[in-house]
Motif scaffolding. Structure first.
Motif, short mmCIF file in Angstrom:
data_model
loop_
_atom_site.label_atom_id
_atom_site.label_comp_id
_atom_site.label_asym_id
_atom_site.label_seq_id
_atom_site.Cartn_x
_atom_site.Cartn_y
_atom_site.Cartn_z
N THR A 72 0.83 -1.20 0.00
CA THR A 72 0.00 0.00 0.00
C THR A 72 0.87 1.25 0.00
O THR A 72 1.66 1.47 0.91
N THR A 73 0.74 2.03 -1.07
CA THR A 73 1.48 3.29 -1.20
C THR A 73 0.58 4.33 -1.84
O THR A 73 -0.43 3.99 -2.46
N GLY A 74 0.97 5.55 -1.72
CA GLY A 74 0.20 6.64 -2.30
C GLY A 74 0.68 7.06 -3.68
O GLY A 74 0.05 7.88 -4.33
N ASN A 75 1.79 6.49 -4.15
CA ASN A 75 2.32 6.95 -5.43
C ASN A 75 2.31 5.90 -6.53
O ASN A 75 2.86 6.12 -7.60
N GLY A 76 1.73 4.73 -6.29
CA GLY A 76 1.59 3.72 -7.33
C GLY A 76 2.83 2.89 -7.61
O GLY A 76 2.87 2.13 -8.57
N THR A 77 3.86 3.00 -6.77
CA THR A 77 5.05 2.18 -6.96
C THR A 77 5.71 1.88 -5.61
O THR A 77 5.64 2.69 -4.69
N VAL A 101 -6.47 -3.08 -10.91
CA VAL A 101 -5.51 -2.60 -11.90
C VAL A 101 -4.33 -3.57 -12.02
O VAL A 101 -3.87 -4.13 -11.03
N LYS A 102 -3.84 -3.75 -13.22
CA LYS A 102 -2.66 -4.61 -13.45
C LYS A 102 -1.41 -3.96 -12.86
O LYS A 102 -1.24 -2.74 -12.93
N VAL A 145 -0.11 0.02 -13.41
CA VAL A 145 0.00 0.52 -14.80
C VAL A 145 -0.64 1.90 -14.97
O VAL A 145 -0.25 2.64 -15.87
N ASP A 146 -1.60 2.28 -14.11
CA ASP A 146 -2.24 3.59 -14.25
C ASP A 146 -1.80 4.59 -13.19
O ASP A 146 -2.35 5.68 -13.08
N GLY A 147 -0.81 4.22 -12.37
CA GLY A 147 -0.30 5.13 -11.35
C GLY A 147 -1.14 5.19 -10.08
O GLY A 147 -0.85 5.98 -9.18
N SER A 148 -2.19 4.35 -10.00
CA SER A 148 -3.04 4.36 -8.80
C SER A 148 -2.32 3.70 -7.62
O SER A 148 -1.30 3.03 -7.79
N ASN A 149 -2.88 3.92 -6.43
CA ASN A 149 -2.31 3.35 -5.22
C ASN A 149 -2.21 1.83 -5.33
O ASN A 149 -3.10 1.18 -5.86
N LEU A 150 -1.13 1.29 -4.81
CA LEU A 150 -0.97 -0.17 -4.75
C LEU A 150 -1.74 -0.71 -3.56
O LEU A 150 -1.82 -0.07 -2.51
#
Length: 167
Positions: A72-77, A101-102, A145-150
């Motif tokens: 879980t992160t706020g920046n998608g990576t 999301v992939k 792949v879309d930059g959303s939160n993990l």
């Protein structure tokens, strides 16, 4: 041959065997044990050696440098690393994706060499294992792949033998 003599001899033999069995059951290592030698009931003793140490059972050796770490992160990576060595050269990486999301997974070594690119679809998981023994640091980067939160976890287990990380 008389049937009474055969039965009588069999009964004597069975009683000797049973009495020897009870002597064995009640003895402890290092004790002298009476063992029947003949049908006439004569005995001799033998000494049973005490073991110096209990037998050693060596389980398969595994090590978990990353144990269900949250993605879980706020920046998608998110990037994590672990170290392999000659004792633990085999690895098993599990990444779960709890989003729709992939995710793309990039594996690289400490010198920047690409070790592989992988994907995990939404609401699923994937397992990555090495085919050749490894040494050195490994970096694992997980990116949506879309930059959303993990949302998910990463788990890394190292093994002494390849079979230890097969499951």
């Amino acid at each position: 041959m008389n049937i009474k003599k055969v039965l009588s001899g069999s009964i004597v033999a069975m009683s000797l065997i049973l009495s020897a069995g009870s002597a064995l059951a009640s003895s402890s290592p290092g004790d002298a044990i009476a063992v029947p030698q003949t049908i006439d009931g004569s005995f001799s003793t033998i000494s049973v050696a005490k073991p110096t140490q209990p037998p050693v059972i060596t389980p398969m050796a595994t090590y978990t440098p990353i144990d269900n770490e949250s993605l879980t992160t706020g920046n998608g990576t998110k990037s994590v690393y672990f170290d392999t060595n000659s004792t633990y050269p085999w690895y098993r990486i599990y990444v779960s994706n709890n989003s729709n999301v992939k995710y793309k997974i990039q594996l690289s070594s400490d010198n920047g060499t690409d070790q592989g690119s992988f994907e995990v679809n939404g609401n699923s998981g994937t397992i990555i294992r090495n085919n050749n023994a490894a040494t050195g640091r490994r970096y694992v980067s997980v990116t949506s792949v879309d930059g959303s939160n993990l949302r998910g976890i990463i788990h890394v287990r190292l093994g002494e033998f390849k079979s230890e990380v097969a499951n």
